[in-house]
Write a protein that holds these residues in place. Structure first.
Motif, PDB file in Angstrom:
ATOM      1  N   UNK A  64       0.943  -1.157  -0.081  1.00  0.00           N
ATOM      2  CA  UNK A  64       0.059   0.060  -0.082  1.00  0.00           C
ATOM      3  C   UNK A  64       0.775   1.315   0.086  1.00  0.00           C
TER       4      UNK A  64
ATOM      5  N   UNK B  35       1.173   4.006  -2.900  1.00  0.00           N
ATOM      6  CA  UNK B  35       0.977   5.637  -2.925  1.00  0.00           C
ATOM      7  C   UNK B  35       2.288   6.355  -3.305  1.00  0.00           C
TER       8      UNK B  35
ATOM      9  N   UNK C 186      -2.187  14.591   4.854  1.00  0.00           N
ATOM     10  CA  UNK C 186      -2.334  13.616   5.413  1.00  0.00           C
ATOM     11  C   UNK C 186      -3.764  12.921   4.935  1.00  0.00           C
TER      12      UNK C 186
ATOM     13  N   UNK D  24      -5.114  13.813   2.260  1.00  0.00           N
ATOM     14  CA  UNK D  24      -4.976  13.455   0.740  1.00  0.00           C
ATOM     15  C   UNK D  24      -4.305  12.167   0.684  1.00  0.00           C
ATOM     16  N   UNK D  25      -2.965  12.069   1.454  1.00  0.00           N
ATOM     17  CA  UNK D  25      -2.217  10.997   0.932  1.00  0.00           C
ATOM     18  C   UNK D  25      -2.682   9.565   1.809  1.00  0.00           C
TER      19      UNK D  25
ATOM     20  N   UNK E 294      -4.899   7.992  -0.859  1.00  0.00           N
ATOM     21  CA  UNK E 294      -4.171   7.203  -1.697  1.00  0.00           C
ATOM     22  C   UNK E 294      -3.695   5.679  -1.446  1.00  0.00           C
ATOM     23  N   UNK E 295      -3.434   5.746  -0.031  1.00  0.00           N
ATOM     24  CA  UNK E 295      -3.193   4.533   0.496  1.00  0.00           C
ATOM     25  C   UNK E 295      -4.202   3.334   0.846  1.00  0.00           C
TER      26      UNK E 295
ATOM     27  N   UNK F   3      -6.411   2.802  -1.189  1.00  0.00           N
ATOM     28  CA  UNK F   3      -6.930   2.198  -2.667  1.00  0.00           C
ATOM     29  C   UNK F   3      -6.256   0.500  -2.574  1.00  0.00           C
TER      30      UNK F   3
END
Lengths: 167, 111
Positions: free
Chosen positions: A15, A19, B50, B52-53, B56-57, B59
């Motif tokens: 993950x 990212x 954080x 926002x990031x 992404x993680x 997903x």
């Protein structure tokens, strides 16, 4: 580290690796392709990994190197399609040509600046890397990391302020 | 201190200033309302970043990729066998002398 330990740790890092791939590519599909490619590259080069260093940093470095090389290939590929000015059959005034270059430059600068800021902030803020680690990973000086992190935060502050102003 | 306050505050959040600068900033934050407000704004920016990031993680990672990693056979390349060291000169000389001796003996016998 045994091969099974390497694979198991790599899977647990997926993950975060994805990212980072998103940060590098700014695109979901590109990120998935990159993730696939660099996992494959890392598995092939696993014997080069020194267990004394952090596996996540090593994998991030493999990913970044692969992406930089992909970008170079793309530049060559796209560059090959350009027509030399003297061979161009299109009639353009000097002014419009200048305008086109400026627009392209501005667009690419803004895009690359934002991406650089976002990548650096992600490494420091989300991944928790020190400025030194981020600088080694991105191949930039520590002062640049400090400056990028600051500019990224300032940019976000201005967005927050703008949103509060609208609300 | 050549860095402006905002940049110092940003590095302060990350604990990346040297000890003297960390103390100086901490001291300033105690008395300077504007500095505290600046720090709060930067921290709010971090919270936004954080969020926002973290998006992404969250997903999902491709299950096929996980399977392919599990199934991969990791190989360590066999080191190229180093070529045997060249024979020392004396062994060639000895071989030459033996051949010469055999030739001489053979020649004597056929005379």
């Amino acid at each position: 580290m045994t091969p099974d330990q390497f694979k198991s740790e790599m899977i647990s890092l997926l993950p975060r690796l994805r990212r980072f791939a998103v940060q590098l590519t700014s695109s979901g599909p590109d990120a998935d392709d990159l993730l696939q490619d660099f996992c494959s590259a890392a598995l092939q080069k696993w014997y080069m990994y020194d267990p004394n260093q952090q596996l996540d940093l090593w994998l991030f470095r493999v990913a970044r190197n692969l992406w930089v090389s992909e970008l170079r290939k793309r530049q060559v590929r796209f560059g090959a399609g350009e027509v030399p000015a003297e061979d161009s059959t299109e009639v353009t005034t000097e002014q419009s040509h200048e305008d086109l270059i400026t627009a392209r430059e501005v667009h690419s600068r803004v895009q690359s600046l934002e991406q650089d800021l976002s990548q650096t902030l992600s490494l420091v803020c989300a991944e928790g890397y020190s400025y030194r680690e981020a600088s080694e990973l991105l191949g930039i000086p520590i002062d640049t990391v400090m400056s990028r992190v600051h500019r990224a935060r300032k940019l976000l502050v201005s967005r927050i302020v703008a949103e509060e102003g609208v609300a | 201190m050549t860095r402006d306050l905002s940049e110092q505050l940003s590095a302060y959040i990350d604990g990346e200033l040297d000890q003297a600068e960390m103390s100086a900033v901490a001291q300033r934050l105690e008395t300077d309302k504007n500095a505290r407000a600046g720090l709060d704004r930067l921290k709010a920016a971090d919270a936004l970043a954080l969020a926002m990031f973290d998006k992404d993680i969250s997903d999902p990672v491709s299950l096929d990729l996980v399977k392919s990693i599990k199934a991969a056979t990791l190989e360590t390349p066999v080191q190229e066998v180093s070529r045997s060291a060249p024979r020392p000169i004396w062994s060639s000389l000895a071989a030459g002398l033996i051949l010469l001796g055999l030739g001489g003996v053979g020649g004597y016998q056929f005379d």
